[in-house]
Enzyme design. Structure first.
Site, mmCIF file in Angstrom:
data_model
loop_
_atom_site.group_PDB
_atom_site.id
_atom_site.type_symbol
_atom_site.label_atom_id
_atom_site.label_comp_id
_atom_site.label_asym_id
_atom_site.label_seq_id
_atom_site.Cartn_x
_atom_site.Cartn_y
_atom_site.Cartn_z
ATOM 1 N N ARG A 14 0.829 -1.209 0.000
ATOM 2 C CA ARG A 14 0.000 0.000 0.000
ATOM 3 C C ARG A 14 0.860 1.255 0.000
ATOM 4 O O ARG A 14 0.536 2.234 -0.665
ATOM 5 C CB ARG A 14 -0.949 -0.016 1.203
ATOM 6 N N TYR A 65 -6.301 -0.600 -6.961
ATOM 7 C CA TYR A 65 -5.782 -1.888 -6.460
ATOM 8 C C TYR A 65 -5.149 -1.790 -5.073
ATOM 9 O O TYR A 65 -4.989 -0.710 -4.541
ATOM 10 C CB TYR A 65 -4.900 -2.590 -7.482
ATOM 11 N N GLU A 66 -4.871 -2.935 -4.495
ATOM 12 C CA GLU A 66 -4.380 -3.034 -3.104
ATOM 13 C C GLU A 66 -5.353 -2.393 -2.121
ATOM 14 O O GLU A 66 -4.935 -1.791 -1.125
ATOM 15 C CB GLU A 66 -3.002 -2.384 -2.941
ATOM 16 N N GLY A 67 -6.646 -2.576 -2.363
ATOM 17 C CA GLY A 67 -7.665 -1.926 -1.539
ATOM 18 C C GLY A 67 -8.014 -0.589 -2.154
ATOM 19 O O GLY A 67 -7.168 0.303 -2.183
#
Lengths: 585, 585
Positions: free
Chosen positions: B296, B436-438
């Site tokens: 993140r 992406y990645e949350g």
């Protein structure tokens, strides 16, 4: 996933409850027979065409794109047939001048049709849109002979139009352009030069393509005063109106673009093309601006149209996609439309789109009044309001429209990034509307540098008074919780306007322009929300009206506060923007 | 047009003037030999590689894209060679654990290298980035045997890594995933299922691809507690470390994406793939989060990296492009960098990028302290600050980064929309980092729903006190005109934080999340501007320092006021978001 549905209920609400469309039309000679019932039934059919024929071509057209082989443009599969069906059904001629075969319906209907085209298939919508712009310029500035030859077939849609302004080194600053026009001695001219970014520069629908080309006469002065406008058709036209030989109007290449792939954006070579002067020599920019102003409103509507379509798809996805438990404790998985932050993305887009449509209808009504009202003063005043709103609609609608496309894409998470879902195409297609027909920065400069000064600087206050009167009138029904924040935002806008007038100077105006335009737009959208909320209280029972009350509150509480920051930023003026040397960036 | 230049001067300014990098490193066992001089010389070389090798592959890679034939991925021309050169030069192992062959350099250097990779070629940067994420998870959670087998070759870059979480119906809510892992009886598991959106799922660089896969054991409970993490390599590995037979790890398809076309984002089929448990059964999400948190921060840096590159290209264009006369009356055509509204776009991006880099360095310093400081309390406190800042860096940097890419594209006008100029690629590539990645919405929920509550709810105040102390210390040198507005914005953030704590509840938190995160980020960037401005007054003679003083003023005057609107919007809370029925949108 659900596809596009034209917002016909919302249009009905606007025409009958928010604006007294019937009464306005009744006062405009030639529109006496037009009313909301007719408008809604026409637009219902337009919506069916947009959703049924054009929307299904949108994704495939993006994938396939246009091609150029041996100088011939091919549009994606199905586009040419759809265009012919569109023209045959009479949609090209909707608002066209009846003198040349048009149906003569109001601008209000035209902009609502334009919105639907932009929602369903922006690339497609540019063909009739640019043709209409060319028709405006020809109609206002060309000779009777040119009008008689070209307008009927352009209005019917048999022939299409294009506007050729930009060159590689002359975009915003058209004074730098190099294309030349040399008199042939028979009243025609030989036009030579290369133009770039020419939307609808060619097509494979058949018929003719009528180019309006900015060029310089021999010995014309440098700069914008040396520019004239010429009409150069792809095919020369015989006296009987039939197509003759190919003219020297050639597609040099297709631009490779971020989006609107089904639209052939051309590099055009005019190789001694035969053309005719439109308007007076040296007044080409003036004639072109007739076309540009109509186009700028259309481009603003494109931002609205894409926002509407993207929001609809995001809502449909959010109703079906199950993820997580409810914020209120409901065990999961729940539909993500229940999550507050997903709602916020969806409501932000919806609160923009509904108010933008209302403002577009209001602006189009002013255009109809400016065209037709029996009283010259009323016409002139309406025309000035349209001039004031044009850059706001173009820039703010396309900025908010792009933001809505991005937020709607975000609702789909990873699927939003995948082409098959269609959301990323909205983002790529919406992006052009912030750039073409004068970048949004240019619109903002037009607003602060030119439009605020109209009527000796009194036009803005006339507009603000009009808003204030509406706010006062709406107070009893819409309530202070809605009306007061909009009145306060209006006061901020008036303050910022006064500061600009007092500080003067192009540097301060340029430094304020984009923030000022956004502040202006938020106030105008807030005004529309107050008017819609006031209209909605009369009939709390209908779904449209219930939705309006909630959306008005959301807009005032969660979006309008942006005006605080814009006002504070504007108060600081230009110094921090101008301090850095160009080499030090 | 000028290409990318790594911001080495700015890095030197940050490490020597803003942060006392040398003193911090001196206090961290294992980093005693690291100092700013070393860091700058390493990063100067990294910058040369990024600009000289990776940036030239960026546009061609976007056009060519990846292909899949007979189950084999091919990356665009030049990428495989560049990757091998990158690994051979030691860039993969920069911050890797020396126990497994890494160079053991600090996170600060890693994130600055990551920024350069993201500027030059985001698609490329994901290969080493994802490998590093996988290394983190294996390093923290896997058995000694797995570590010994896999880490050395992953840290050296000989093998790459991928993280396989998402399934078609399980994205944000991983509790819904269906992939199964059945014990083989020999300590290994047979993994079966399909994952989507798997970045770096395969490559054609040679070596192995190590997949970390979330799956369910037989009889695992429903939801997130039933999820375990497995390591499944593309090739099984012999006892001597050499590659054995192909495992059942197969690329089913390549995703068709808006951008990052040189990155093979895969649909992965695990067809009874042999895998090994990483960490404890049922604790897969915990292990995966070790990987996710590092990722993140990296994703946040991607937003910064693209903003830096896009801003540089827009500045170069604006210096060369001649249009219009000067706002100060200079006869035209002048370079458009002289126009105030063009400056505003360029300064907005620059004021973000410089402050974001500073905040990234500050955060990475906390990570180094959390890893190495001899005092456990200091380590724990630093770790909590990193946890607090992680969602802010991820979401705000990618949002502002995308906005910067869009504004930089706008500077080029029509050329910005044309692929050859490379600006629209920045927009398309930057867009994924918000997803992406949350998604950024998930980051905001992590901030308000989890991070604000750390240390019994006292963590935010500890962070705010730290900012306040810095503001007080900077007042004499930076001056009240800069410091006071930031202190006022901090007070707004503290007020919003207190309201959230008082109102409690997931609905209010969810309705506040994204606006709150942006408010938080603006305050943190303002804090960095005060620190940079204070550092810049010491040496007003250098170009970097002069630039900082102007940019600090621009940020405070023209960007920080956004906090007023965010605060006012947040004060209204959730009701207007929750009033509309899901069917009424």
């Amino acid at each position: 996933m659900a596809t596009y549905t034209a917002p016909v209920d919302d249009i009905g609400f606007l025409l009958t409850r928010v604006f007294d469309f019937d009464a306005t039309m009744a006062g405009l000679p030639g529109f006496e027979e037009v009313n909301a019932e007719l408008a809604v039934s026409v637009l219902e059919e337009a919506g069916k065409f947009a959703a049924g024929v054009l929307e299904p071509l949108n994704r495939p057209g993006d994938e396939e794109g246009c091609t150029l082989e041996n100088g011939l443009v091919t549009t994606p599969k199905g586009v040419a047939d759809a265009y012919r069906a569109f023209a045959d059904a009479g949609w090209c001629s909707l608002s066209g001048n009846p003198e040349y075969g048009g149906q003569g319906l109001p601008r209000v209907l035209q902009i609502l049709l334009d919105e639907m085209l932009s929602s369903a298939n922006l690339s497609f919508g540019l063909f009739p849109g640019l043709t209409r712009g060319a028709v405006e310029a020809i109609g206002h500035h060309a000779s009777a002979e040119l009008k008689a030859t070209y307008l009927p077939k352009m209005i019917s849609g048999e022939w299409t139009g294009a506007m050729a302004l930009t060159e590689a080194s002359a975009g915003t600053d058209l004074g730098l352009l190099n294309t030349r026009a040399v008199p042939n001695g028979d009243g025609s001219y030989a036009i030579t030069g290369t133009k770039i970014f020419i939307s609808s520069g060619d097509q494979d629908f058949g018929g003719n393509v009528i180019h309006l080309v900015l060029a310089r006469l021999p010995d014309a002065p440098k700069g914008v005063k040396g520019i004239s406008l010429f009409l150069a058709p792809k095919f020369l036209v015989h006296a009987d109106g039939s197509l003759g030989a190919r003219n020297g109007v050639n597609v040099g290449a297709l631009e490779h673009k971020m989006g609107i792939h089904a639209q052939p954006t051309c590099v055009m070579n005019y190789d001694g093309a035969t053309g005719w002067l439109v308007g007076e020599p040296g007044r080409g920019l003036n004639a072109m601006f007739t076309m540009m102003n109509a186009e700028r409103l259309f481009v603003g509507i494109q931002g609205l149209g894409i926002a509407e379509a993207a929001n609809q798809k995001a809502v449909a996805y959010a109703r079906e996609r199950l993820q997580g438990h409810g914020a209120d404790g409901t065990p999961g998985p729940v539909a993500i439309i229940n999550h507050p932050d997903v709602r916020k993305m969806l409501l932000t887009g919806r609160a923009f789109a509904d108010a933008a449509r209302a403002l577009a209808v209001w602006t189009a009504l002013q255009m109809d009044i400016a065209d037709r009202h029996p009283d010259a003063t009323v016409r002139r005043e309406a025309d000035a309001l349209v001039a004031l709103l044009t850059p706001v609609v173009k820039a703010a609608f396309t900025d908010f429209g792009f933001e809505t496309a991005v937020a709607s894409q975000q609702v789909l998470g990873g699927h939003g990034y995948i082409r098959e879902w269609g959301m990323e195409q909205f983002v790529r297609d919406a992006r052009i509307a912030q750039i073409y027909e004068g970048t949004n920065g240019v619109q903002a400069l037009d607003l602060v540098g030119r439009k605020l000064g109209l009527e000796g600087g009194k036009l803005p206050q006339r507009f603000f008074d009009l808003i204030k009167a509406d706010l006062d009138a709406a107070l009893p029904s819409a309530g202070a919780a809605l009306v007061t924040p909009v009145a306060e935002a209006l006061a901020r806008l008036q303050g910022a306007t006064a500061r600009l007038a007092a500080n003067g100077g192009a540097v301060e105006a340029g430094a304020a322009a984009t923030d000022y335009l956004r502040l202006f737009a938020l106030v105008a959208l807030g005004w529309m929300w107050v008017r819609m909320a006031a209209a909605a209280t009369d009939e709390a029972a209908t779904p449209v009206a219930q939705r309006k009350a909630v959306l008005a509150r959301f807009f005032v509480e969660r979006m309008l506060p942006q005006t605080l920051g814009l006002d504070a930023a504007l108060a600081h003026g230009a110094p921090s923007l101008m301090a850095l040397h160009a080499d030090a960036f």
